[in-house]
Scaffold this motif. Structure first.
Motif, PDB file in Angstrom:
ATOM      1  N   UNK A  13      26.451  75.558  18.547  1.00  0.00           N
ATOM      2  CA  UNK A  13      25.675  76.646  17.897  1.00  0.00           C
ATOM      3  C   UNK A  13      25.341  77.488  19.321  1.00  0.00           C
ATOM      4  N   UNK A  14      24.724  78.707  18.978  1.00  0.00           N
ATOM      5  CA  UNK A  14      24.565  79.518  20.012  1.00  0.00           C
ATOM      6  C   UNK A  14      23.258  79.091  20.848  1.00  0.00           C
ATOM      7  N   UNK A  15      22.096  78.574  20.018  1.00  0.00           N
ATOM      8  CA  UNK A  15      20.894  78.020  20.137  1.00  0.00           C
ATOM      9  C   UNK A  15      21.276  76.938  21.194  1.00  0.00           C
ATOM     10  N   UNK A  16      22.213  75.845  20.745  1.00  0.00           N
ATOM     11  CA  UNK A  16      22.429  74.691  21.410  1.00  0.00           C
ATOM     12  C   UNK A  16      23.161  75.115  22.758  1.00  0.00           C
ATOM     13  N   UNK A  17      23.906  75.933  22.672  1.00  0.00           N
ATOM     14  CA  UNK A  17      24.822  76.172  23.880  1.00  0.00           C
ATOM     15  C   UNK A  17      23.823  77.055  24.916  1.00  0.00           C
ATOM     16  N   UNK A  18      23.010  77.657  24.487  1.00  0.00           N
ATOM     17  CA  UNK A  18      21.857  78.329  25.564  1.00  0.00           C
ATOM     18  C   UNK A  18      21.117  77.232  25.974  1.00  0.00           C
ATOM     19  N   UNK A  19      20.853  76.373  25.072  1.00  0.00           N
ATOM     20  CA  UNK A  19      19.723  75.179  25.797  1.00  0.00           C
ATOM     21  C   UNK A  19      20.676  74.352  26.670  1.00  0.00           C
ATOM     22  N   UNK A  20      21.731  74.175  26.628  1.00  0.00           N
ATOM     23  CA  UNK A  20      22.400  73.403  27.602  1.00  0.00           C
ATOM     24  C   UNK A  20      22.747  74.184  28.754  1.00  0.00           C
ATOM     25  N   UNK A  21      22.819  75.443  28.755  1.00  0.00           N
ATOM     26  CA  UNK A  21      23.199  76.201  29.639  1.00  0.00           C
ATOM     27  C   UNK A  21      21.972  76.377  30.676  1.00  0.00           C
ATOM     28  N   UNK A  22      20.873  76.384  29.961  1.00  0.00           N
ATOM     29  CA  UNK A  22      19.364  76.605  30.558  1.00  0.00           C
ATOM     30  C   UNK A  22      19.385  75.197  31.228  1.00  0.00           C
ATOM     31  N   UNK A  23      19.705  74.179  30.638  1.00  0.00           N
ATOM     32  CA  UNK A  23      19.434  72.694  31.421  1.00  0.00           C
ATOM     33  C   UNK A  23      20.291  72.545  32.724  1.00  0.00           C
ATOM     34  N   UNK A  24      21.382  72.817  32.503  1.00  0.00           N
ATOM     35  CA  UNK A  24      22.597  73.047  33.627  1.00  0.00           C
ATOM     36  C   UNK A  24      21.942  73.840  34.846  1.00  0.00           C
ATOM     37  N   UNK A  25      21.537  75.068  34.536  1.00  0.00           N
ATOM     38  CA  UNK A  25      21.340  75.951  35.521  1.00  0.00           C
ATOM     39  C   UNK A  25      20.015  75.399  36.341  1.00  0.00           C
ATOM     40  N   UNK A  26      19.150  74.746  35.479  1.00  0.00           N
ATOM     41  CA  UNK A  26      17.887  74.481  35.860  1.00  0.00           C
ATOM     42  C   UNK A  26      17.745  73.024  36.770  1.00  0.00           C
ATOM     43  N   UNK A  27      18.977  72.383  36.631  1.00  0.00           N
ATOM     44  CA  UNK A  27      18.915  71.126  37.443  1.00  0.00           C
ATOM     45  C   UNK A  27      20.004  71.264  38.575  1.00  0.00           C
ATOM     46  N   UNK A  28      20.473  72.592  38.706  1.00  0.00           N
ATOM     47  CA  UNK A  28      21.376  72.810  39.870  1.00  0.00           C
ATOM     48  C   UNK A  28      20.461  72.582  41.294  1.00  0.00           C
TER      49      UNK A  28
END
Length: 77
Positions: A13-28
């Motif tokens: 879903x869009x919200x799940x994709x945004x959440x995963x993207x946010x987690x990936x970018x914040x852990x870089x």
């Protein structure tokens, strides 16, 4: 929550994709221009050292060949 998907037809879903993207970018890792510049300069330095060593090796080989040629040039077989 797992980021793995075992089905090729599953969709996020869009919200799940945004959440995963946010987690990936914040852990870089943070990018440092100074560190990148130091790595680039170190690589360039290694390249120059390698070329210098190659030139020295070729010069020594040519000097050895000239010395051997000078020894054998005056002799008769």
């Amino acid at each position: 929550m797992s980021d793995l998907s075992f089905n090729q037809y599953s969709r996020l879903s869009d919200s799940l994709e945004r959440d995963l993207m946010r987690n990936a970018l914040s852990n870089g890792e943070s990018v440092s221009i100074v560190t990148l510049t130091q790595k680039a300069l170190a690589s360039i330095k290694k390249g120059f050292v390698a070329v210098y060593d190659y030139i020295i090796d070729v010069t020594e080989a040519l000097n050895d060949a000239r010395a051997k040629d000078a020894r054998y040039s005056g002799t008769q077989w």
